[in-house]
Structure formats: C-alpha cells, structure tokens
Design a protein around this motif. Structure first.
Motif, mmCIF file in Angstrom:
data_model
loop_
_atom_site.group_PDB
_atom_site.id
_atom_site.type_symbol
_atom_site.label_atom_id
_atom_site.label_comp_id
_atom_site.label_asym_id
_atom_site.label_seq_id
_atom_site.Cartn_x
_atom_site.Cartn_y
_atom_site.Cartn_z
ATOM 1 N N LEU A 4 45.224 32.470 43.283
ATOM 2 C CA LEU A 4 45.483 33.902 43.430
ATOM 3 C C LEU A 4 45.111 34.610 42.135
ATOM 4 O O LEU A 4 45.575 34.221 41.056
ATOM 5 C CB LEU A 4 46.969 34.139 43.741
ATOM 6 N N VAL A 5 44.263 35.619 42.252
ATOM 7 C CA VAL A 5 43.846 36.378 41.068
ATOM 8 C C VAL A 5 44.388 37.802 41.238
ATOM 9 O O VAL A 5 44.074 38.479 42.223
ATOM 10 C CB VAL A 5 42.305 36.395 40.937
ATOM 11 N N ILE A 6 45.206 38.237 40.296
ATOM 12 C CA ILE A 6 45.873 39.538 40.449
ATOM 13 C C ILE A 6 45.272 40.569 39.489
ATOM 14 O O ILE A 6 45.116 40.296 38.294
ATOM 15 C CB ILE A 6 47.387 39.412 40.142
ATOM 16 N N GLY A 7 44.986 41.755 40.022
ATOM 17 C CA GLY A 7 44.474 42.822 39.150
ATOM 18 C C GLY A 7 43.960 43.997 39.957
ATOM 19 O O GLY A 7 43.880 43.933 41.190
ATOM 20 N N GLY A 8 43.609 45.063 39.258
ATOM 21 C CA GLY A 8 43.097 46.266 39.917
ATOM 22 C C GLY A 8 41.722 46.006 40.520
ATOM 23 O O GLY A 8 40.917 45.272 39.941
ATOM 24 N N ARG A 9 41.465 46.613 41.674
ATOM 25 C CA ARG A 9 40.160 46.441 42.343
ATOM 26 C C ARG A 9 39.015 46.901 41.454
ATOM 27 O O ARG A 9 37.910 46.391 41.537
ATOM 28 C CB ARG A 9 40.099 47.252 43.642
#
Ligand code: SF4
Length: 284
Positions: free
Chosen positions: A218-223
């Motif tokens: 899972l990679v989390i961050g703003g588009r």
C-alpha cells in the motif's frame, strides 16, 4: 497478517520541521495573522487543517504588501533572497522554515558567487527549490542543467573561470555524477558539490525492499504528489498487488483477504495520522 511499515514513510526531516514550526507559531501568536508562503506541503488535508486554525496561504508571486501584516513562514524548499526581502519590506515577520540542507545550498551559492565563481545548478529549473537557490547567487551569473544534452552544450566564454556545481536536493545521484563527468571533460576548473539529500533515495530503497517481501503493498499519498507516484511505480515493479491510497477510505478490504503480509509506505507529504489510519484499518 504481518504488517510491515516503512520507517521512512511520510514526512522527511525538513518537512516535519516546517510543519512543527507552523504549529509553534499558532501556539505562540494566537492574536497574529499567520501565513505560509505557498502551501506548507503538497497535502490538502494538512493545508486545510492549518486553514481552520487561521493560517492563510500567501500566494507565491503575489504582492506581500497586499496582505494584512503578520507572520510569514517560508517553506522547507526555501525562497530567493528577493522574495524574502520583499516579504520583510512589506512589514511582515519572516519565520524561515527552509530545510537546513537547502539553506546550506543557498549559502554555498552565495559564497561561491561572491568569490567570482560561475555557478551551475543541476536540477529542474522550474522547481521552486531551484528558483530559490538561483535567487541567492550574486550577479545572477549561473545556469541550470538538467539533461545530458544541456551539459554537452554548456560553454563558458572565460575558460579560466572557476565553476562551482551544486545540485537540487532531490536529484538522482547517478544522473548528477554523469552530468558532472560530461562537464568535467570540457577542461574547465570545476568544483562539484553533491548537495543531494538522501531522504528521497532512502525512502525509495526501503519501499522497493519491502515491496519485494510482501503479498500486498500500500502506497499512501496525494494523487498529485510526484514522489508518491514514483514510490508507487517502484513498489509495483516488485509487487504486482500494489495499491495507491490517498486516505484509509480508499482501502478496499477485499484486497487484503488472501494476503499473509502487507507492506505500507507513504510519500514525503503524507501526514503520520493518515498512515496510522491505514495501519489501523489493516489491523482490523
Ligand atoms: Fe526533506 Fe531532504 Fe528536502 Fe530537507 S532537503 S526538505 S530533508 S527532502
């Protein structure tokens, strides 16, 4: 299910420091108008969180004098000398949250140019960090180089003049060395300083290592965060079951059903709170 969270996930040292400086100013000056020069980080949740506490974003390239007098916090990637001076001249108090690694480059550029060196900055000339660095060069006698072609085409009229080469903090190490090598072959008196910060590379290396060891990543961050997209691509190469999340709401529990292990990483502007919410959802 085993959950592996990257130690380097989320804010780097410079961004953490800038965000805590905003928190500190809110606490110290509840009665004063507080601005950040541009969004403090590229994360709408964080910007909105501060907005609700009265922190306004001063638009870059706007006239600081058109804002009510207050405290202006400079972001981690810094600003040019001219911008800093125009904010002060408009009667605001400047709180400098420029990352010390970037500030060091400002000082190197200023000192070397004052001594008469020609300056080459290796990096993306449209990036605010580079624009800030260029704005500390005395005499504005410099060039920015980003590609091999630009390095090949570089020439200086005075071939005896000393050249100081500096790099954008997020530039790729190998590309920096390749470009310096091309410049070095031209016979100039070159002094190259690798001013790349390792935070980005460490985050990418750790993400690749973890992605290679887990069933789901899972990679989390703003588009719109380019460093998060890059992390996603790196992880996807190692782990086909890689998912991009902006928040925990984007996590589809079904993807975790058959996973025995999950790896979690996050881009440089992802707040710890969002990372924690994703971890909690996985644990549930
Ligand atoms: Fe973060 Fe490194 Fe940039 Fe500082 S120089 S803000 S630590 S990436």
């Amino acid at each position: 299910m085993n959950i592996v969270v990257a130690e380097s996930a989320g804010f780097c040292f410079g961004v953490k420091r800038a965000v805590s400086m905003v928190e500190e100013q809110i606490e110290l000056h509840p009665d004063k108008k507080i601005y950040t020069y541009g969004p403090i980080i590229h994360n709408e949740n964080v910007v909105e969180h501060f907005r609700q506490q009265g922190v306004e974003v001063m638009e870059e390239d706007s006239d600081p004098a058109s804002y009510e007098k207050g405290i202006v916090i400079l972001r981690s990637h810094g600003v040019s000398k001219k911008v800093q001076e125009s904010i002060m001249a408009a009667g605001h108090t400047v709180v400098d949250a420029t990352c010390p690694f970037v500030k060091k480059i400002h000082n190197l550029a200023k000192d070397a140019s004052e001594k008469g060196d020609y300056i080459i900055i290796i990096g993306d000339r449209s990036h605010p960090e580079i624009q800030g660095i260029c704005g500390w060069i005395e005499g504005r006698d410099f060039t920015c180089i980003e590609t091999e072609e630009e390095a090949e085409n570089f020439s200086l009229d005075d071939s005896t003049r000393k050249i100081t080469v500096l790099s954008q903090t997020t530039f790729n190490h190998k590309k920096f060395h390749d470009l310096v090598e091309i410049l070095g072959k031209k016979g100039y008196d070159i002094y190259a300083l690798n001013t790349i910060c390792n935070a980005t590379e460490e985050r990418q290396d750790e993400a690749a290592r973890i992605a290679g060891e887990v069933d789901v990543c899972l990679v989390i961050g703003g588009r719109n965060s380019s460093n998060t997209r890059k992390l996603y691509d790196i992880c996807r190469q190692k782990c086909p079951e890689t998912y991009f999340l902006e928040t925990a709401d984007d996590l589809n529990r079904e993807v975790l059903c058959s996973a025995r292990s999950v790896g979690i990483t996050a881009g440089a502007s992802t707040p710890a709170k969002i990372i924690q919410e994703v971890i909690s959802k996985c644990q549930k």
